[in-house]
Structures are given as C-alpha cells and as structure tokens.
Write an enzyme that holds these catalytic residues in place. Structure first.
Site, PDB file in Angstrom:
ATOM      1  N   ARG A   1      -4.540  21.878 -15.222  1.00 10.18           N
ATOM      2  CA  ARG A   1      -3.589  20.868 -15.691  1.00 10.18           C
ATOM      3  C   ARG A   1      -3.780  20.536 -17.172  1.00 10.18           C
ATOM      4  NH1 ARG A   1      -1.311  16.313 -11.519  1.00 10.18           N
ATOM      5  NH2 ARG A   1       0.137  15.301 -12.911  1.00 10.18           N
TER       6      ARG A   1
ATOM      7  N   ASN B   1      -1.678  19.699 -21.893  1.00  8.52           N
ATOM      8  CA  ASN B   1      -2.019  18.878 -23.051  1.00  8.52           C
ATOM      9  C   ASN B   1      -1.880  19.610 -24.373  1.00  8.52           C
ATOM     10  OD1 ASN B   1      -2.546  16.307 -22.117  1.00  8.52           O
ATOM     11  ND2 ASN B   1      -4.588  16.887 -21.411  1.00  8.52           N
TER      12      ASN B   1
ATOM     13  N   LYS C   1       5.935  22.963 -14.740  1.00 10.30           N
ATOM     14  CA  LYS C   1       5.096  21.785 -14.505  1.00 10.30           C
ATOM     15  C   LYS C   1       4.658  21.744 -13.039  1.00 10.30           C
ATOM     16  CE  LYS C   1       3.695  17.265 -15.186  1.00 10.30           C
ATOM     17  NZ  LYS C   1       3.901  15.905 -15.639  1.00 10.30           N
TER      18      LYS C   1
ATOM     19  N   GLU D   1       8.518  18.707 -25.382  1.00  8.25           N
ATOM     20  CA  GLU D   1       7.776  19.100 -24.167  1.00  8.25           C
ATOM     21  C   GLU D   1       8.301  20.439 -23.626  1.00  8.25           C
ATOM     22  OE1 GLU D   1       5.166  17.332 -23.406  1.00  8.25           O
ATOM     23  OE2 GLU D   1       5.576  15.300 -24.133  1.00  8.25           O
TER      24      GLU D   1
ATOM     25  N   HIS E   1      -1.179  17.859 -27.611  1.00  8.57           N
ATOM     26  CA  HIS E   1      -1.376  16.437 -27.360  1.00  8.57           C
ATOM     27  C   HIS E   1      -2.713  15.890 -27.876  1.00  8.57           C
ATOM     28  CE1 HIS E   1       2.206  16.904 -24.962  1.00  8.57           C
ATOM     29  NE2 HIS E   1       2.199  15.640 -24.595  1.00  8.57           N
TER      30      HIS E   1
ATOM     31  N   GLU F   1      -5.607  16.848 -11.732  1.00  7.26           N
ATOM     32  CA  GLU F   1      -5.900  16.906 -13.154  1.00  7.26           C
ATOM     33  C   GLU F   1      -7.320  17.311 -13.489  1.00  7.26           C
ATOM     34  OE1 GLU F   1      -4.379  14.809 -17.036  1.00  7.26           O
ATOM     35  OE2 GLU F   1      -4.178  13.750 -15.158  1.00  7.26           O
TER      36      GLU F   1
ATOM     37  N   ARG G   1       0.807  -1.239   0.000  1.00  5.91           N
ATOM     38  CA  ARG G   1       0.000   0.000   0.000  1.00  5.91           C
ATOM     39  C   ARG G   1       0.832   1.277   0.000  1.00  5.91           C
ATOM     40  NH1 ARG G   1      -2.654  -3.030   3.811  1.00  5.91           N
ATOM     41  NH2 ARG G   1      -4.513  -4.082   2.989  1.00  5.91           N
TER      42      ARG G   1
ATOM     43  N   LYS H   1       2.165  11.302 -10.985  1.00  4.89           N
ATOM     44  CA  LYS H   1       1.366  10.303 -11.689  1.00  4.89           C
ATOM     45  C   LYS H   1       2.257   9.099 -11.973  1.00  4.89           C
ATOM     46  CE  LYS H   1      -0.662  12.794 -15.165  1.00  4.89           C
ATOM     47  NZ  LYS H   1      -1.502  12.734 -16.370  1.00  4.89           N
TER      48      LYS H   1
ATOM     49  N   HIS I   1      -1.558  12.918 -29.883  1.00  5.94           N
ATOM     50  CA  HIS I   1      -1.840  11.523 -29.549  1.00  5.94           C
ATOM     51  C   HIS I   1      -2.436  10.782 -30.742  1.00  5.94           C
ATOM     52  CE1 HIS I   1      -1.875  12.275 -24.963  1.00  5.94           C
ATOM     53  NE2 HIS I   1      -0.770  11.641 -25.306  1.00  5.94           N
TER      54      HIS I   1
ATOM     55  N   HIS J   1       7.020  10.098 -29.352  1.00  2.00           N
ATOM     56  CA  HIS J   1       6.006  10.958 -28.749  1.00  2.00           C
ATOM     57  C   HIS J   1       6.307  12.432 -29.053  1.00  2.00           C
ATOM     58  CE1 HIS J   1       3.068  12.327 -25.851  1.00  2.00           C
ATOM     59  NE2 HIS J   1       3.988  13.036 -25.234  1.00  2.00           N
TER      60      HIS J   1
HETATM   61  N1  LIG Z   1       3.884  10.279 -15.182  1.00  2.00           N
HETATM   62  C1  LIG Z   1       3.774  11.300 -16.024  1.00  2.00           C
HETATM   63  O1  LIG Z   1       3.273  12.366 -15.660  1.00  2.00           O
HETATM   64  C2  LIG Z   1       4.304  11.143 -17.407  1.00  2.00           C
HETATM   65  C3  LIG Z   1       4.384  12.265 -18.240  1.00  2.00           C
HETATM   66  C4  LIG Z   1       4.926  12.106 -19.506  1.00  2.00           C
HETATM   67  C5  LIG Z   1       5.345  10.851 -19.934  1.00  2.00           C
HETATM   68  N2  LIG Z   1       5.233   9.782 -19.110  1.00  2.00           N
HETATM   69  C6  LIG Z   1       5.686   8.448 -19.537  1.00  2.00           C
HETATM   70  O2  LIG Z   1       7.082   8.493 -19.794  1.00  2.00           O
HETATM   71  C7  LIG Z   1       7.404   7.446 -20.703  1.00  2.00           C
HETATM   72  C8  LIG Z   1       8.395   7.944 -21.703  1.00  2.00           C
HETATM   73  O3  LIG Z   1       9.560   8.374 -21.032  1.00  2.00           O
HETATM   74  P1  LIG Z   1      10.970   8.461 -21.751  1.00  2.00           P
HETATM   75  O4  LIG Z   1      10.794   9.159 -23.047  1.00  2.00           O
HETATM   76  O5  LIG Z   1      11.923   8.987 -20.778  1.00  2.00           O
HETATM   77  O6  LIG Z   1      11.243   6.949 -22.155  1.00  2.00           O
HETATM   78  P2  LIG Z   1      12.214   5.810 -21.567  1.00  2.00           P
HETATM   79  O7  LIG Z   1      12.171   5.756 -20.110  1.00  2.00           O
HETATM   80  O8  LIG Z   1      11.884   4.570 -22.308  1.00  2.00           O
HETATM   81  O9  LIG Z   1      13.668   6.309 -22.015  1.00  2.00           O
HETATM   82  C9  LIG Z   1      13.968   6.401 -23.386  1.00  2.00           C
HETATM   83  C10 LIG Z   1      15.196   5.564 -23.752  1.00  2.00           C
HETATM   84  O10 LIG Z   1      16.359   6.206 -23.268  1.00  2.00           O
HETATM   85  C11 LIG Z   1      17.145   5.302 -22.494  1.00  2.00           C
HETATM   86  N3  LIG Z   1      17.826   6.124 -21.501  1.00  2.00           N
HETATM   87  C12 LIG Z   1      17.294   6.700 -20.402  1.00  2.00           C
HETATM   88  N4  LIG Z   1      18.185   7.510 -19.818  1.00  2.00           N
HETATM   89  C13 LIG Z   1      19.318   7.446 -20.561  1.00  2.00           C
HETATM   90  C14 LIG Z   1      20.576   8.096 -20.498  1.00  2.00           C
HETATM   91  N5  LIG Z   1      20.830   9.028 -19.578  1.00  2.00           N
HETATM   92  N6  LIG Z   1      21.509   7.780 -21.413  1.00  2.00           N
HETATM   93  C15 LIG Z   1      21.226   6.873 -22.399  1.00  2.00           C
HETATM   94  N7  LIG Z   1      20.049   6.257 -22.531  1.00  2.00           N
HETATM   95  C16 LIG Z   1      19.099   6.548 -21.634  1.00  2.00           C
HETATM   96  C17 LIG Z   1      16.158   4.304 -21.969  1.00  2.00           C
HETATM   97  O11 LIG Z   1      16.781   3.088 -21.654  1.00  2.00           O
HETATM   98  C18 LIG Z   1      15.212   4.159 -23.158  1.00  2.00           C
HETATM   99  O12 LIG Z   1      15.760   3.281 -24.098  1.00  2.00           O
HETATM  100  C19 LIG Z   1       6.102   6.978 -21.309  1.00  2.00           C
HETATM  101  O13 LIG Z   1       5.790   5.706 -20.837  1.00  2.00           O
HETATM  102  C20 LIG Z   1       5.092   7.997 -20.837  1.00  2.00           C
HETATM  103  O14 LIG Z   1       3.803   7.452 -20.657  1.00  2.00           O
HETATM  104  C21 LIG Z   1       4.728   9.909 -17.866  1.00  2.00           C
HETATM  105 ZN   LIG Z   2       3.789  14.545 -23.834  1.00  2.00          ZN
END
Ligand SMILES: NC(=O)c1ccc[n+]([C@@H]2O[C@H](COP(=O)([O-])OP(=O)(O)OC[C@H]3O[C@@H](n4cnc5c(N)ncnc54)[C@H](O)[C@@H]3O)[C@@H](O)[C@H]2O)c1
Ligand SMILES: [Zn+2]
Length: 369
Positions: free
Chosen positions: A243, A247, A229, A187, A250, A239, A123, A145, A254, A274
């Site tokens: 918030r 978007n 942010k 972003e 987006h 949200e 939990r 989130k 999307h 993305h």
């Molecule tokens: N929680 C939220 O509010 C929120 C907001 C936006 C996006 N997201 C989520 O974030 C995810 C995308 O995140 P992302 O783009 O960081 O993707 P990711 O975590 O997959 O990282 C992208 C790639 O970069 C590599 N990597 C990470 N750090 C590195 C570094 N310093 N050097 C070399 N390689 C590195 C990873 O292994 C991966 O292959 C999605 O799943 C999305 O839904 C969440």
């Molecule tokens: Zn985004």
C-alpha cells in the site's frame, strides 16, 4: 457502467465499485439493500447539496427509504469530531439503528466523515459512498479508510470500515471546480506512474477530452484507477508494504503542502491544493530516482509534460524549500528516523526505498525552485 469488485480476506466481505453516469438510482438501490430498517441518513455538504440533494433524496425515497439529509459546511473544516457529533445527534433524532444506512454523497471530506460516523454510530452501520469528486472516485472512496481530523493532525481519528457499495458518477464531475478536478488528476497520474503504463499513454493521448470532462473518456479512466487502488488495497488491506506505493509523490508532497499552508497563513493567501503539492512531490521524487540512475531522463520528462498538460505545477515558486526536509521529518511516514520514498523505475513500476540520504532529498527539493 463498469464494475470493480473489492473482496477482503480479513472480513470475508466484498462490495462493488460502480463507475458510470447518472448513478443516483443505482445508489438508492444499494442503500435500500443495505438498510434493513428502511431508514437512512444522507450526509452531504452545502455545495453538493445545492446541486444534487433533491435528485438524491428523490431517488432514495423512490426506493421506499425513509431518509433525512444532514448537511455540513463544504471543505476540510467539516472533517471534525464536532461535525461528527452533530451527525450522531441528528441520526439519533431520526431513530437510526444498526439496521439503518448512511449514504455519503460528496467528495473525500464527505466519504471520510460519513464513513467515520457509519463506522462508529452504534459500533457500525452499513454505508454507501456516492463519490462526486475525481479525488473521491479514484482515491478516497476506495479502501475503507474513514477519518476526521484533530486540530493538530489530519486524519488522526479514524477507522477502517468498508462501504456496502461505492458509486463513482462521472457525470457529476461536470460541475466540479477546475482546481478540484486538477487535484484528482494528480492522483490519476500517480496511479499511472506506479502501476499502469497503458493508463499513462491513454492520459497522454486523451488529455483534451479528459480536460473537457467527456464522460465517455472519464468512465474507463476512473474505472482503471479504481482497479489500481482496489488491487493494491486488496493485496494489502491494512496498509503495510504494498500500500506504500500509493504514497508516490506524497513524502515530499505532504511537506510541500504544510509549507504552503504555513506560508498562506502568514501571507493570507489560499493554501496549495493537495494535488498541486503531490504533483511537485512526484517531480522531486522522480528526480531522486533519476539521480540514482533508476529511470532515464525520458520518463521524468514524460511525467513533467503530462502534469503540465493537466495544469499542475512542476516548479515551486515562493516556498522556503530549504525547510522542506525538516517538515518531512515530522511526517508520520518517517520510520526509524528514515524517510520512505517510492521511486519510479519506469512508467508503470516503482520501488520502495528507505535508504535515500538527506543530500539526495535536499538536491531533489531544491531542483523544484
Ligand atoms: N480515505 C482515504 O483513503 C482518503 C484518500 C485520499 C484523500 N482522502 C481525504 O479526502 C479529502 C479531500 O477530498 P476532496 O478533494 O474530494 O475534497 P472535498 O470533499 O472537500 O471536495 C472538494 C470541493 O468540491 C465540492 N464538490 C464535491 N463534489 C462536487 C461536484 N460534483 N460539483 C461541484 N462541487 C463539488 C465540495 O463541496 C468541496 O467544496 C481530504 O480530507 C483527504 O484527507 C481520504
Ligand atoms: Zn493524495
């Protein structure tokens, strides 16, 4: 190092986001402070582990923590209940209890997955996010989130669970692949357009040093994005209205991302990132604003030039754009049959509109061809 405090009315809690270089020792101190039992799990992926696992483990152990790594495959495919299940198994085997901590070291996939597991194991455990992608530093790591994907719907299974601390280490961006860096830049441009004209001007002026990933320039820029942010999230924790402005780009983005994913699946190519989809979404949504007379041509042009400067697309070639609206209708952001759009009014200010007609949307999307 810059520090941004995020305080939450709903829980009465607060935490710091620190932005700087070589922050693993700082992350370890935060984890030590969060883990009463002195036990922690370090969640990361294969790519990040190859680069940063050893120094991260060393820093955590130096703080006197008993820590074991849990490494998942790199990429979105790891954001599943199956991987979460593997994490629970490993954490149980390590004897983690409610006084232990999770340290999520990686991009948004890892902060989402690690945060989700921290939210649900017994939990809820404290967790520390060490964000290593630009996207995780300016977006995914801030806001609390957490989620994993369902085979039919991204981020379907999740929880709000604020971290004990977030570390955004801009030095780690040096090893990030170009395409991943660019996705974060989309972003960053979004934040500037919705909230911060000064940031937009800084991005224009410092584009070369940003692209060269100069930590001296990235640190204040990432900090400014975190502040944007965090401000929006603090004003609107769960949200609803404000918030929504996050978007921007987006609603169309999307839909473009899903169209591109379908096209890639049938043609066998890589899906669109993305950030690329969001860049196209911002171009289309700014076009709606321009046609409504909300913004002038100059603003639309400045946005287009900056996106191009950052290697992001402003035209969508080879996509079945005519299907975009249909895809958008399936988007969960559709409310009462109407799509909600965030429309720029100037650089740094937007408004939310729920009266955009199908014709306006169609015109804007087709203008991307
Ligand atoms: N929680 C939220 O509010 C929120 C907001 C936006 C996006 N997201 C989520 O974030 C995810 C995308 O995140 P992302 O783009 O960081 O993707 P990711 O975590 O997959 O990282 C992208 C790639 O970069 C590599 N990597 C990470 N750090 C590195 C570094 N310093 N050097 C070399 N390689 C590195 C990873 O292994 C991966 O292959 C999605 O799943 C999305 O839904 C969440
Ligand atoms: Zn985004």
């Amino acid at each position: 190092m810059e520090q941004i405090r995020v305080s939450l009315k709903s829980t009465g809690s607060a935490y710091a986001v620190r932005v700087g270089s070589n922050l693993l020792p700082e992350a370890a101190r935060e984890a030590r402070a969060a883990a009463r039992s002195r036990k922690a799990a370090l969640v990361t992926d294969t790519h990040v582990a190859a680069l940063y696992l050893e120094p991260a483990l060393a820093a955590l152990r130096t703080e006197g923590l008993s820590v074991e790594p849990i490494i998942v495959p790199a990429g979105e495919a790891a954001k599943t209940l199956t991987q979460a299940g593997r994490l629970y198994d490993a954490m149980l085997a390590m004897g983690l209890d409610r006084g232990s901590a999770v340290v999520a070291l990686g991009g948004g996939v890892i902060t989402d997955l690690g945060g989700f597991v921290a939210a649900t194991y017994m939990r809820g455990l404290p967790w520390v996010a060490v964000a290593t992608t630009l996207l995780a530093q300016v977006d995914a790591g801030v806001g609390g989130k957490t989620a994993v994907d369902h085979p039919e719907c991204k981020n379907l299974i999740g929880a709000f669970h604020q971290p004990a601390a977030v570390l955004a280490d801009v030095a780690t961006l040096a090893t990030l692949p170009d395409e991943e860096f660019r996705t974060g830049l989309a972003e960053v441009v979004k934040h500037a357009v919705i909230r911060d004209a000064g940031l937009f001007a800084l991005l224009e002026a410092q584009a070369d040093r940003i692209l060269a990933r100069d930590p001296a320039v990235l640190e204040p820029i990432v900090a400014r994005n975190v502040r944007i942010k965090a401000d929006v999230v603090m004003a609107d924790e769960r949200e609803s209205d404000l918030r929504r402005i996050l978007n921007y780009g987006h609603t169309v983005g999307h839909a473009i991302e899903s169209l591109a994913m379908q096209a890639a699946a049938s043609a066998g190519g890589p899906p669109m990132t993305h950030g690329r989809a969001v860049a196209l979404g911002m171009v289309a949504e700014a076009r709606i604003a321009e046609r409504r007379g909300l913004v002038g041509r100059g603003v639309v042009e400045r946005q287009r030039l900056l996106l191009e400067r950052f290697g992001l697309p402003v035209r969508a070639a080879g996509l079945d754009l005519a299907r975009c609206l249909e895809v958008m209708r399936h988007d969960k952001k559709a409310e009462a049959g109407r799509l909600v759009f965030v429309l720029p009014e100037s650089i740094g200010a937007v408004r939310v509109a729920n009266d955009v007609t199908d014709d306006e949307v169609r015109e804007a999307i087709l203008s991307l061809a």
